[in-house]
Scaffold this motif. Structure first.
Motif, mmCIF file in Angstrom:
data_model
loop_
_atom_site.group_PDB
_atom_site.id
_atom_site.type_symbol
_atom_site.label_atom_id
_atom_site.label_comp_id
_atom_site.label_asym_id
_atom_site.label_seq_id
_atom_site.Cartn_x
_atom_site.Cartn_y
_atom_site.Cartn_z
ATOM 1 N N LEU A 1 -25.158 -6.675 -5.069
ATOM 2 C CA LEU A 1 -25.927 -5.731 -4.250
ATOM 3 C C LEU A 1 -27.288 -5.418 -4.864
ATOM 4 O O LEU A 1 -28.309 -5.380 -4.171
ATOM 5 C CB LEU A 1 -25.134 -4.434 -4.062
ATOM 6 N N VAL A 2 -27.308 -5.207 -6.173
ATOM 7 C CA VAL A 2 -28.586 -4.897 -6.827
ATOM 8 C C VAL A 2 -29.480 -6.137 -6.822
ATOM 9 O O VAL A 2 -30.684 -6.050 -6.553
ATOM 10 C CB VAL A 2 -28.375 -4.371 -8.268
ATOM 11 N N THR B 1 -23.955 -11.180 -1.647
ATOM 12 C CA THR B 1 -22.577 -10.742 -1.406
ATOM 13 C C THR B 1 -21.785 -11.812 -0.634
ATOM 14 O O THR B 1 -20.558 -11.810 -0.677
ATOM 15 C CB THR B 1 -22.536 -9.409 -0.607
ATOM 16 N N SER B 2 -22.510 -12.739 0.009
ATOM 17 C CA SER B 2 -21.794 -13.782 0.752
ATOM 18 C C SER B 2 -21.084 -14.768 -0.192
ATOM 19 O O SER B 2 -20.284 -15.582 0.235
ATOM 20 C CB SER B 2 -22.761 -14.540 1.667
ATOM 21 N N LEU C 1 -22.006 -15.576 -9.356
ATOM 22 C CA LEU C 1 -21.339 -14.386 -8.803
ATOM 23 C C LEU C 1 -19.975 -14.758 -8.224
ATOM 24 O O LEU C 1 -19.007 -14.001 -8.361
ATOM 25 C CB LEU C 1 -22.230 -13.745 -7.733
ATOM 26 N N GLN C 2 -19.901 -15.912 -7.614
ATOM 27 C CA GLN C 2 -18.633 -16.364 -7.025
ATOM 28 C C GLN C 2 -17.559 -16.484 -8.109
ATOM 29 O O GLN C 2 -16.458 -15.938 -7.988
ATOM 30 C CB GLN C 2 -18.831 -17.718 -6.345
#
Lengths: 480, 489
Positions: free
Chosen positions: B226-227, B250-251, B465-466
């Motif tokens: 998000l950031v 975020t996806s 991130l994933q």
């Protein structure tokens, strides 16, 4: 027998580019202005603000490089030149070290009717420093100094010549030609007095025939073409005298003192800084697109050499006239404007190069500051053609035009300078002169042709220069 | 029930968007917590509670529906005190800038303001980011919320401690060699150093410009995404920022790692590594395999040179970048009768020992006669290190390693600079290569958190991130909180 010495001179020229904004921020580059008003966090060196390169600066550098026959780098970058000085807000200057934008060019100068190529070693882009304003007579006696950052980060080109010049005159001519080219490119104001064109000279001497270079000194503080020539002349003499006296020539920086006409040691090379150059990490290196260079090449304006050729071809001017007229873009523009209004190129050239330049030089003015416009000059020349004024009177009219900016007709009327062509009026004066100079009349009749000139002069004097020389000549000849 | 200040961004967003809580309530919870624990934690150099309250009020006046359209609306956060804030003291934890109030905002402040997040204050750091423990701060050290006798890591130690102590919901830091990831590991947080050029450095007071990158410190991976969504993107004011499109990070938050090829660089399991950390990392690898990833050993042969190369390049850049602090235009100025003395005294009095050490090292590396042997050679080896990564990424989607060689240590434990520099062994190669990295919690050793580092290709933050999210969701490490209440009465 004394050794025959040869001087070896190279010039480092800094020119401020007349881009609208500074090289790494959007502040204006305008000269003057109240101290610290053309500044932002970027050119003040405040932390956290990053340099963003002004594309126009690169464009101007390429234009200069093309005009000076340089190779334009495909890959170039900025480097930090590290040194502490209070006028340098970041305490490093963004400059170019080992990969300058332009290299290996040349500039052709004309010296004693001979063409000579002066090599251009490199041209690089950099930012200017600010200025210190000393509160006192000079830096040594100042109680304190203030920093003005208006000039900080104004874009500069540094143009470094090869040590190809052999006399002070060559150095001056090179700088004049360089200035002309930069003016034609319209990339700098080139005002030495405002510091937008600055020049340092590297000078050494060696016995004629020797190939290795002698120890050089760097001369600074030259604020005009004339002081460049004087300073270099002085420095060559000083080095020869030192050599002859068996004294060593020290590698050092020397300052030219305009008043006393000497160069004085400022600092020796041993005290020189280690600039610790390294690539500027805040700016990515540049790849110069060949298509862009090609496009800029297409857009190049006519340069002094081409314009001179054209003046010779199209106006039938002698080499000398064409050289002088095209050495200043403004002067050449003035000349061409005048020619378009008065299509006798040689006559215009004589007046511009003779009387007008003489008047300008006496007042130390540029052609752009002249109150005589091409229109006024053409009107004046037309008055000569119509016979309203003689060539001699015209000089007086031009002087008046130069002083007051008035149109020639107004001056002629106001001062009663109209040429006297009335034969009956002039016959009276001619008769008086003949009567008063029987000896001269006799000389003439004996075949002394020069005597006629004296008599014409006397008539002109009597008529305060207003008599038509043609009519006077004719009248005198019939009487004699 | 958890207090508001203990929640994540995404948990708070649900409450704020539905109107169950107001920005002021969230802010008050944070301010109360700061009042309660910051005297011990000492995360902040400057706090701006009045401005924060005014901002919260302003946001409330917008109404919750309008607020919901802004990604970080009403979320209180901290900025590392090397990010310029217009009109607010920005010190870099140095006496040199103890009185410096920037007349401009950093790009990060603009972006977070536009996202309607609320600045609470400026967090402590190692002086000019030079350190790995926040002990070189000229003002005071920051304590690790997990054990107040220990350091929070550095240089973004104040930012990490503030988040770990639930004083703020998230924080921004910067990372030139591990300065986000080491504190994230030591404080049990998620810390991401994005790809060099992903986030604008405009307004970041630089330590080493070719290595610095700004990133988030958050309580979990979702918050990190998000950031990052808010702070990433091209900025014409940073010439090194890259115009690569910003995806919705975020996806990428999926729990499946099927077919993901992960390389495990052999050299990162070096002799200085605490065997207990090694064990936890190996357990994490097993978990990643259970999630569908294929983990294989890979070699990055020039790894051992990264540390000296990093210190040559970073100190060389710093020696020049910090030259501007001379007492002339702003900042600290020592009294003296002449310019040279003023310069010398200013720099002698206002820079701490670690900053001086690095300026001297860097000046030496660039000086005439040393440049080729040190700076230039370091740049060449930097290219080799980058090539190691290129080769590894031809085979693998990601690399995994420990973040730090051990857990947070006690104050004063690493007095020898070299032992301190070794903390960055696994983190600084990424900065040299410009690659993104993320540190996430992977376990505890005697109640102190341990970090796991994922390394990705340039601009593969989504993939990082994933993997981080899938791993996080299969563990409970990120849910643990330090027990500060007994320490701070």
């Amino acid at each position: 027998m004394a050794t025959d010495y040869e001087a070896v001179i190279g010039l480092e020229v800094h020119v401020e580019l007349k881009t609208k904004s500074k090289i790494f921020c959007s502040c204006p580059t305008t000269f003057g202005g109240e101290s610290n008003t053309h500044v932002c966090p970027g050119c003040l060196g405040l932390p956290g603000v990053l340099p963003v390169l002004n594309r126009k600066v690169v464009e101007y550098a390429i234009k200069a490089g093309l005009a000076l026959n340089c190779e334009i780098a495909e890959f170039t970058k900025f480097d930090r030149k590290n040194y502490h000085y209070p006028d340098l807000p970041k305490n490093y200057q963004l400059s170019q070290f080992d990969l300058p934008i332009c290299q290996q060019g040349y500039l052709e100068i004309e010296i004693n009717d001979n063409q000579k190529k002066i090599g251009i070693n490199r041209i690089h882009m950099e930012e200017d420093a600010g200025k210190l304003v000393h509160q006192g007579d000079n830096i040594a006696r100042a109680e304190y100094s203030l920093v003005d950052c208006n000039r900080s980060s104004v874009p500069l080109l540094e143009i470094v010549s090869e040590p190809d010049m052999r006399s002070a005159e060559e150095a001056r001519v090179y700088l004049e030609k360089l200035k002309a080219i930069l003016e034609y490119l319209d990339i700098s104001d080139c005002k030495m007095e405002e510091g937008s064109l600055r020049c340092d000279a590297n000078v050494s001497i060696r016995p004629r025939g020797q190939r290795t270079l002698g120890t050089k000194t760097e001369i600074k503080n030259m604020n005009s073409f004339r002081s460049l020539q004087r300073a270099v002349e002085y420095e060559i003499e000083r080095q020869i005298d030192a050599k002859e006296a068996g004294e060593p020539i020290v590698q050092e920086t020397r300052g030219w003192d305009e008043v006393t006409g000497v160069t004085l040691s400022m600092r020796s090379k041993e005290e020189a800084d280690d600039y610790r150059y390294f690539p500027e990490p805040d700016l990515p290196p540049l790849r110069i697109d060949r298509a862009w260079v090609e496009e800029l090449q297409q857009q190049q304006p006519e340069l002094p050499a081409a314009r001179k050729e054209r003046f010779i071809q199209d106006y039938g001017l002698p080499n000398y006239d064409a050289e002088i007229l095209t050495n200043s873009r403004a002067l050449a523009d003035f000349y061409e404007a005048s020619c378009s209004l008065y299509p006798n190129p040689k006559v215009v050239s004589n007046w511009v190069m003779g009387e007008l330049l003489h008047l300008l030089n006496a007042e130390n003015l540029e052609i752009t500051q002249s109150r005589v416009t091409p229109e006024r000059l053409a009107e004046m020349l037309q008055l000569i053609d119509k016979g309203t004024i003689s060539g001699k009177l015209a000089k007086t009219v031009l002087e008046e035009m130069f002083k007051t900016g008035q149109p020639p007709q107004a001056i002629v009327q106001a001062k009663g300078l109209v040429q006297i062509t009335d034969e009956s009026a002039l016959t009276i004066v001619v008769d008086q002169v003949l009567e008063a100079n029987p000896k001269v009349v006799e000389d003439y009749r004996k075949g002394k042709g020069k005597a006629l000139g004296f008599l014409v002069g006397q008539v002109m004097k009597q008529t305060r220069g207003q008599a038509s020389p043609e009519v006077v000549n004719r009248l005198l000849k019939t009487r004699l | 029930m958890a207090k508001l200040n203990q929640l994540t961004i995404h948990a708070l967003r649900d409450l704020l968007d539905s109107g169950q809580v107001s920005p002021t309530e969230v802010l008050d919870a944070c301010l109360k917590r700061i009042e309660q624990v910051d005297p011990q934690v000492k995360a902040f150099i400057t706090l701006i509670p009045e401005a924060a309250r005014a901002r919260a009020k302003q946001l409330e006046d917008l109404g919750k529906d309008k607020l919901a359209t802004h990604s970080l609306a009403g979320i209180p956060f901290a900025l590392k005190d090397n990010l310029c804030t217009k009109g607010i003291l920005t010190t870099c934890a140095s006496r040199m800038l103890a009185n410096f109030i920037p007349p401009y905002d950093s790009a990060m402040v603009e972006k977070l303001e536009a996202a309607c997040a609320i600045t609470i204050g400026k967090a402590n750091l190692d002086e000019f980011s030079m350190g790995s423990s926040t002990e070189t701060s000229s003002f005071f050290p920051t304590a690790n919320p997990w054990d107040l006798e220990r350091v929070p890591g550095g240089s973004s130690g104040g930012s990490a401690a503030a988040v770990a102590a639930d004083e703020v919901i998230f924080a921004l830091g910067s990372d030139a060699g591990g300065s986000l990831r080491i504190p994230a590991a030591f404080c049990g947080l998620v810390g991401m150093k994005p790809t060099y050029g992903r986030v604008s450095r405009y307004g970041l007071i630089s330590y080493a410009p070719s290595l610095d990158q700004i990133g988030p410190l958050t309580k979990d991976v979702t918050d990190c995404a998000l950031v990052l969504n808010t702070i990433a993107g091209h900025d014409a004011r940073d010439a090194n920022s890259v115009p690569v499109e910003v995806p919705d990070y975020t996806s990428f938050l999926k729990e499946d790692l099927q077919g993901l090829r992960i390389g495990v660089p052999r050299e990162y399991f070096f002799p200085g590594l605490d065997p207990r950390v090694k064990e936890l990392v190996q357990k994490a690898l097993l978990r990643l395999e259970e999630l569908g990833a294929i983990c294989e050993e890979v070699s990055l042969p020039h790894t051992e040179y990264a540390l000296p190369v990093y210190h040559l390049i970073s100190t060389a850049e710093a020696s020049s970048t910090l030259a501007r602090y001379d007492g002339v235009n702003y900042g600290y100025r020592a009294a003296a009768d002449d310019l040279d003395t003023m310069l010398q005294k200013t720099r002698t009095e206002a820079f701490g020992p670690e900053v001086k050490r690095r300026i001297i090292l860097g000046t030496y590396a660039l000086s005439s006669g040393c440049y080729d042997a040190y700076y230039l050679k370091a740049q060449k080896v930097r290219t080799l290190i980058k090539q190691d990564f290129d080769q590894a990424f031809a085979q693998y989607d990601l690399l995994v390693s420990p973040t730090a060689p051990g857990v947070a240590f006690s104050f004063g434990e690493k007095e020898d600079p070299l032992s301190m520099y070794l903390l960055d062994f696994c983190t600084n190669p990424l900065n040299l290569a410009g690659l993104p990295g993320i540190s996430i919690p992977c376990g505890f050793i005697q109640k102190m958190p341990v970090g796991l580092q994922f390394i990705g290709r340039p601009f593969s933050e989504g993939t990082l991130l994933q993997a981080a999210y899938a791993y996080e969701q299969s563990t409970e490490w990120h849910r643990q909180k330090p027990d500060l209440d007994n320490d701070c009465i």
